[in-house]
Design a protein around this motif. Structure first.
Motif, short mmCIF file in Angstrom:
data_model
loop_
_atom_site.label_atom_id
_atom_site.label_comp_id
_atom_site.label_asym_id
_atom_site.label_seq_id
_atom_site.Cartn_x
_atom_site.Cartn_y
_atom_site.Cartn_z
N PHE A 18 0.83 -1.20 0.00
CA PHE A 18 0.00 0.00 0.00
C PHE A 18 0.88 1.26 0.00
CE2 PHE A 18 -2.20 3.44 2.16
CZ PHE A 18 -3.37 3.51 1.44
N MET A 19 1.92 1.26 0.81
CA MET A 19 2.78 2.45 0.90
C MET A 19 3.55 2.69 -0.39
SD MET A 19 2.10 4.06 3.55
CE MET A 19 3.33 5.33 3.26
N ARG A 21 2.28 2.07 -3.24
CA ARG A 21 1.25 2.73 -4.08
C ARG A 21 1.17 4.22 -3.73
NH1 ARG A 21 -3.10 0.22 -6.35
NH2 ARG A 21 -3.33 2.27 -7.26
N VAL A 22 1.19 4.49 -2.42
CA VAL A 22 1.11 5.90 -1.97
C VAL A 22 2.31 6.68 -2.52
CG1 VAL A 22 1.19 7.42 0.05
CG2 VAL A 22 -0.23 5.37 0.10
N ALA A 23 3.49 6.06 -2.44
CA ALA A 23 4.72 6.75 -2.90
C ALA A 23 4.64 7.10 -4.38
CB ALA A 23 5.92 5.86 -2.64
N LEU A 25 1.89 7.80 -6.07
CA LEU A 25 0.77 8.67 -6.45
C LEU A 25 1.30 9.96 -7.04
CD1 LEU A 25 -1.63 8.31 -3.37
CD2 LEU A 25 -1.95 7.35 -5.65
N ARG B 26 1.56 14.87 0.60
CA ARG B 26 0.87 13.62 0.92
C ARG B 26 0.36 13.63 2.36
NH1 ARG B 26 -1.78 12.00 -2.43
NH2 ARG B 26 -0.15 12.03 -3.99
N TYR B 97 -9.14 -0.64 -4.79
CA TYR B 97 -7.72 -0.51 -4.49
C TYR B 97 -6.93 -0.11 -5.73
CZ TYR B 97 -3.38 -1.76 -2.07
OH TYR B 97 -2.15 -1.74 -1.48
N ASP B 100 -6.09 5.07 -8.03
CA ASP B 100 -5.16 5.93 -7.30
C ASP B 100 -5.88 6.82 -6.29
OD1 ASP B 100 -2.91 4.96 -8.42
OD2 ASP B 100 -2.51 6.69 -9.72
N VAL B 103 -6.55 5.04 -3.13
CA VAL B 103 -5.35 4.89 -2.30
C VAL B 103 -5.11 6.19 -1.53
CG1 VAL B 103 -2.84 4.55 -2.36
CG2 VAL B 103 -4.31 3.15 -3.80
N TRP B 119 5.18 7.64 5.88
CA TRP B 119 5.91 8.12 4.70
C TRP B 119 7.42 8.06 4.94
CZ3 TRP B 119 4.26 9.84 -0.14
CH2 TRP B 119 5.25 10.41 -0.93
N TYR B 122 8.48 4.19 5.16
CA TYR B 122 8.34 3.34 3.97
C TYR B 122 8.82 3.99 2.69
CZ TYR B 122 5.59 -0.05 6.63
OH TYR B 122 5.19 -1.00 7.52
N VAL B 123 8.54 5.27 2.53
CA VAL B 123 8.90 5.92 1.27
C VAL B 123 10.34 6.43 1.31
CG1 VAL B 123 8.28 7.72 -0.38
CG2 VAL B 123 6.49 6.54 0.91
N LEU B 153 -3.35 1.72 9.94
CA LEU B 153 -3.46 1.55 8.48
C LEU B 153 -3.96 0.14 8.17
CD1 LEU B 153 -3.08 2.42 5.57
CD2 LEU B 153 -0.66 1.86 5.74
N LEU B 157 -7.30 -0.84 6.06
CA LEU B 157 -7.29 -1.74 4.90
C LEU B 157 -8.23 -2.93 5.14
CD1 LEU B 157 -3.46 -1.75 4.04
CD2 LEU B 157 -5.27 -0.51 2.87
#
Lengths: 86, 166
Positions: A18-19, A21-23, A25, B26, B97, B100, B103, B119, B122-123, B153, B157
């Motif tokens: 999921f994250m 996917r978020v990244a 966007l 975000r 899902y 976009d 999400v 963020w 994970y990002v 989260l 989900l």
């Protein structure tokens, strides 16, 4: 990468997916409202100068009412002492 | 690196502005507010005259300022609108899902602090120490907060049927 408190492995996979996917966007493009670095640099320098000026003049700002009050008190005392001679 | 000069700042800005804006956007969910926060974060960093020992040090400082601004903004908005309305935003009807927008909607249902934590972890792939530094909180606190954010989260989900309950 971060070590986690435990979540179920499947949950963890789902969250990671999921994250990502978020990244991915889409983020709206930088608008005209976003100043360039040169503009930011100038603005920061200007603000810093104003702040320095304000700091420098603060003692004067504090002293000014004290001076006025002192002057008024002195004038009042002079008047008081001079009343018998008037 | 020493003290920042204009050229170094321009190079640093070029390398960090886009990623910072993506992060703020975000978490905040609004492009205009994100632009304001990014600009303010850079200005505060410059005015604070942070010793630029390493670019990473500057980057952490910038993210910390931006994260604080995000939280301040959220608190202000919560105060203006009333907590009820912000915390109980109507959930969109079971988004798919694959979409976009869905999400983004699910992610937006988390609190800003949770969004920021997730963020960064994970990002940006930050460690607990790095997240703690970026958000200006303790390392132990980050572990717990991040665990709760991930659980929230996961619950979101699950509630949308995107995760089979274990």
């Amino acid at each position: 990468m971060t070590e986690w408190f435990d979540l179920d492995q499947d949950d963890e996979h789902a969250i990671s997916a999921f994250m990502s996917r978020v990244a991915n966007l889409r983020v709206p493009d930088l608008g005209s409202r976003t100043p360039d670095p040169a503009e930011l640099w100038c603005k920061a320098k200007l603000l810093a100068r104003w702040e320095a000026e304000r700091r420098a003049s603060r003692p004067l700002d504090i002293m000014q009412p004290i001076e006025i009050a002192g002057g008024l008190i002195a004038a009042g005392l002079l008047l008081y002492w001079s009343i018998p001679y008037l | 690196m020493g003290r920042l000069d204009e050229a170094t700042f321009a190079a640093f800005h070029a390398r960090t502005a886009r990623a910072l804006r993506a992060y703020v956007y975000r978490v905040v969910g609004n492009a205009s507010d994100a632009d304001d926060i990014v600009q303010e974060a850079f200005l505060r960093m410059l005015r604070a005259d942070v010793p630029a020992n390493t670019e990473e040090h500057l980057r952490r400082y910038l993210y910390r300022v931006a994260s604080n601004l995000v939280v301040d903004r959220w608190r202000r908005r919560r105060h203006e609108m009333g907590e009820e309305r912000i915390l109980t935003e109507p959930a969109s009807p079971r988004p798919r899902y694959e979409d976009d927008a869905a999400v983004a909607t699910i992610f937006a249902e988390l609190k800003p602090r949770d969004r920021a934590l997730l963020w960064l972890a994970y990002v940006e792939g930050e460690s607990h120490e790095e997240i703690a530094s970026s958000l200006g909180v303790g390392r132990r606190g980050v572990k717990v907060m991040l665990f709760r954010a991930r659980r929230r989260l996961r619950d979101l989900l699950q509630a949308r049927g995107l995760l089979v309950s274990s």
